[in-house]
Design an enzyme around this catalytic site. Sequence first.
Site, mmCIF file in Angstrom:
data_model
loop_
_atom_site.group_PDB
_atom_site.id
_atom_site.type_symbol
_atom_site.label_atom_id
_atom_site.label_comp_id
_atom_site.label_asym_id
_atom_site.label_seq_id
_atom_site.Cartn_x
_atom_site.Cartn_y
_atom_site.Cartn_z
ATOM 1 N N PRO A 125 1.504 -1.238 -0.058
ATOM 2 C CA PRO A 125 0.252 0.042 0.251
ATOM 3 C C PRO A 125 1.164 1.182 0.108
ATOM 4 C CG PRO A 125 -0.910 -1.122 2.794
ATOM 5 C CD PRO A 125 0.913 -2.189 1.329
ATOM 6 N N GLU A 126 0.797 2.018 -0.806
ATOM 7 C CA GLU A 126 1.124 3.409 -1.071
ATOM 8 C C GLU A 126 0.369 4.812 -0.279
ATOM 9 O OE1 GLU A 126 2.777 4.608 -4.519
ATOM 10 O OE2 GLU A 126 3.384 2.005 -5.478
#
Length: 279
Positions: A2-3
């Site tokens: 996840p960013e």
Amino acid sequence: MPELPEVEVVRRDLDREVVGRRIKAVEVDAMRSIRRHRQRKQFTSRLEGKKITGVTRRGKYLLVMLEGGDVLVIHLGMSGQLLRAKSAREAKPKHTHVVITFQQGGQLRFVDPRTFGEMFVTEGDNVDKEVEELAHLGIDPLDMAMSWDHFGALLYQHNAKLKNLLMDQKFLAGIGNIYSDEILWEAGLRWDRPSNSLTAQEVRRLYRAMMEILQDAVKYRGSSLADEQYVDLYGEPGEYQLHHKVYAREDEMCPRCRATVVRAKVNGRSTYFCEACQV
Ligand SMILES: [Zn+2]
């Protein structure tokens, strides 16, 4: 992994679903997920009975505020998921390591097959001491109002390849492999352009691309790729991958100039770009 946009989607979901709820019980079945605590009890006893008062974010760290001043810090790592369950009877997914049950009913579950993610509880003003990365965290593009010329001044202070700089957590918080490629495509800039070589117009394009891509990614609830684990609090994948222009689109046509998207290996990671219209 996840960013920033994916973590922000989860933060907004948490804000809607858990703020105001009181924690009844906490179960931990993998000490690795709470590895900063030596014993389960040091974690569970600081949560049980507490009401959640808010959810904020520092880079990719979620901060769940508790009454009394403690904070539950959550990092999703490579494969972590936070999932809401309406009742304890809902089947638990495999690799569920922490379960938080609320007095009002319902649960928050932390699922993490690769166990790079973590949770811990600390005092609110101790978070930076616990997490070295947060003490030196760069600007949060979703959080901070910053003018493009200030951004340009920061770019000129470095002589780094643009992709490396965008992904440097001390420079900008939360941008990784996917969004750096998408931002650079949108801006029409190559991944290896030196950051101090940009014209004023290019700085403005890069700034605008960064803001637009990240905000659009939140709007479409993040990117979920076939080989990755990201889902939102309701277990639903994001849709922004459908809007990617270059990432994981090797050999496809560039939507801007119709040349072929290519892939390069940079620091062991794949970088996708268009050799024709990114300069
Ligand atoms: Zn192109």
